[in-house]
Design a protein around this motif. Structure first.
Motif, PDB file in Angstrom:
ATOM      1  N   ARG A 173      49.990  54.372  44.526  1.00  8.56           N
ATOM      2  CA  ARG A 173      50.537  53.226  44.360  1.00  8.56           C
ATOM      3  C   ARG A 173      50.035  52.577  43.085  1.00  8.56           C
ATOM      4  NH1 ARG A 173      55.404  52.108  46.967  1.00  8.56           N
ATOM      5  NH2 ARG A 173      55.110  52.756  49.159  1.00  8.56           N
ATOM      6  N   GLU A 174      48.925  53.004  42.135  1.00  7.75           N
ATOM      7  CA  GLU A 174      48.361  52.901  41.079  1.00  7.75           C
ATOM      8  C   GLU A 174      47.670  51.343  41.239  1.00  7.75           C
ATOM      9  OE1 GLU A 174      51.233  53.119  37.715  1.00  7.75           O
ATOM     10  OE2 GLU A 174      50.372  55.285  37.386  1.00  7.75           O
ATOM     11  N   CYS A 175      47.159  51.267  42.571  1.00  8.45           N
ATOM     12  CA  CYS A 175      46.484  50.200  42.372  1.00  8.45           C
ATOM     13  C   CYS A 175      45.080  49.839  41.871  1.00  8.45           C
ATOM     14  CB  CYS A 175      45.891  49.825  44.317  1.00  8.45           C
ATOM     15  SG  CYS A 175      47.616  50.139  45.144  1.00  8.45           S
ATOM     16  N   ARG A 176      44.681  48.567  41.794  1.00 12.08           N
ATOM     17  CA  ARG A 176      43.353  48.570  40.834  1.00 12.08           C
ATOM     18  C   ARG A 176      42.410  47.532  41.552  1.00 12.08           C
ATOM     19  NH1 ARG A 176      42.704  47.036  34.442  1.00 12.08           N
ATOM     20  NH2 ARG A 176      40.292  46.878  34.555  1.00 12.08           N
ATOM     21  N   LEU A 177      41.247  47.861  42.124  1.00 14.79           N
ATOM     22  CA  LEU A 177      40.265  47.327  42.905  1.00 14.79           C
ATOM     23  C   LEU A 177      39.521  46.260  41.669  1.00 14.79           C
ATOM     24  CD1 LEU A 177      39.053  46.172  45.362  1.00 14.79           C
ATOM     25  CD2 LEU A 177      37.748  48.175  45.513  1.00 14.79           C
ATOM     26  N   GLU A 178      39.369  45.044  41.985  1.00 11.87           N
ATOM     27  CA  GLU A 178      38.515  44.285  41.044  1.00 11.87           C
ATOM     28  C   GLU A 178      37.170  43.913  41.953  1.00 11.87           C
ATOM     29  OE1 GLU A 178      40.250  40.770  39.400  1.00 11.87           O
ATOM     30  OE2 GLU A 178      41.923  42.005  38.608  1.00 11.87           O
ATOM     31  N   ARG A 179      37.358  43.544  43.258  1.00  9.83           N
ATOM     32  CA  ARG A 179      36.243  43.275  44.121  1.00  9.83           C
ATOM     33  C   ARG A 179      36.610  43.270  45.392  1.00  9.83           C
ATOM     34  NH1 ARG A 179      34.392  37.147  42.404  1.00  9.83           N
ATOM     35  NH2 ARG A 179      32.751  37.717  43.863  1.00  9.83           N
ATOM     36  N   PRO A 180      35.618  43.429  46.341  1.00  5.77           N
ATOM     37  CA  PRO A 180      34.127  43.946  46.048  1.00  5.77           C
ATOM     38  C   PRO A 180      34.271  45.553  45.715  1.00  5.77           C
ATOM     39  CG  PRO A 180      34.520  43.681  48.475  1.00  5.77           C
ATOM     40  CD  PRO A 180      35.717  43.146  47.795  1.00  5.77           C
ATOM     41  N   LEU A 181      33.550  46.188  44.657  1.00  2.44           N
ATOM     42  CA  LEU A 181      33.359  47.621  44.418  1.00  2.44           C
ATOM     43  C   LEU A 181      32.395  48.323  45.240  1.00  2.44           C
ATOM     44  CD1 LEU A 181      34.124  47.523  40.411  1.00  2.44           C
ATOM     45  CD2 LEU A 181      35.326  48.903  42.262  1.00  2.44           C
ATOM     46  N   THR A 182      31.501  47.726  46.020  1.00  2.00           N
ATOM     47  CA  THR A 182      30.697  48.417  46.832  1.00  2.00           C
ATOM     48  C   THR A 182      31.119  48.809  48.136  1.00  2.00           C
ATOM     49  OG1 THR A 182      29.701  46.109  47.497  1.00  2.00           O
ATOM     50  CG2 THR A 182      28.778  47.100  45.469  1.00  2.00           C
TER      51      THR A 182
END
Length: 208
Positions: free
Chosen positions: A127-136
């Motif tokens: 789905r071409e998602c993009r995570l900004e936060r949290p990355l941990t």
């Protein structure tokens, strides 16, 4: 010079990939690394980290499309690793990823066994998602943690705790964000897309 070049596998060419950030097969870094790989829109890329011939848990590598694909790796300790990058067609859901290339990585330091990134579900890539936060991978328990993730064409994005408490994130265009009160266990991010009744898993976190 030839030995230092990245050894590209046939799927690298078959899927139309290109190198953006690192053209040497050998990389020296600290406790983390980010590599950028170009790919056509119909291709998805993922990665895994290996040490002494064995694949490490999935949370040590994280991939998402940010125009090109950014592959992040976190190293639990100093030493030698192989960062293996895979590719396949976006519409090949359930099909195996093929090895496109390997990087030989020498990590000068490590962050311990708790470092890493959230577990990624297939839908997150397709789905071409993009995570900004949290990355941990690990997030604190008993606190309000802010989530922010871009999910194209999603109607709703929710964060579900282990006790099945749901938190609905606020929607602004493709960006979904909000604060979630965590408790020990796991939290999973789900999305419901236009014309669909069921939710698809995107990410999973460990609450510590």
């Amino acid at each position: 010079e030839y030995l230092d070049r990245v050894h590209l596998k046939p799927p690298f060419y078959e899927q139309g990939l290109w190198l953006v950030s690192h053209r040497s097969a050998r990389i020296e870094t600290g406790s983390e690394l980010a590599v950028t790989i170009g790919a056509p829109r119909e291709v998805v890329v993922t990665a895994a980290l290996y040490q002494a011939g064995k694949q490490l848990p999935k949370h040590y590598a994280f991939t998402q499309r940010e125009n090109e694909f950014v592959v992040r790796a976190a190293f639990p300790s100093s030493g030698s690793y192989v960062l293996r990058i895979f590719a396949r067609q976006r519409d090949g859901v359930g099909e195996q990823f093929d090895t496109a290339l390997d990087y030989a990585v020498q990590a000068r330091s490590g962050g311990g066994s708790r470092v890493g990134f959230p577990e990624v579900y297939d839908s997150f890539l397709v789905r071409e998602c993009r995570l900004e936060r949290p990355l941990t991978r690990g997030i604190p328990s008993g606190q309000k943690v802010r989530f922010a993730v871009s999910v194209p064409k999603a109607e709703e994005v929710v964060v579900v705790r282990s006790d099945e408490v749901w938190w609905v994130l606020d929607k602004r265009g493709e960006l979904f964000s909000g604060q979630v009160l965590t408790e020990a266990g796991q939290v999973t991010v789900f999305a419901r897309f236009s014309g669909k009744s069921r939710y698809e898993g995107l990410l999973k976190y460990l609450v510590q």
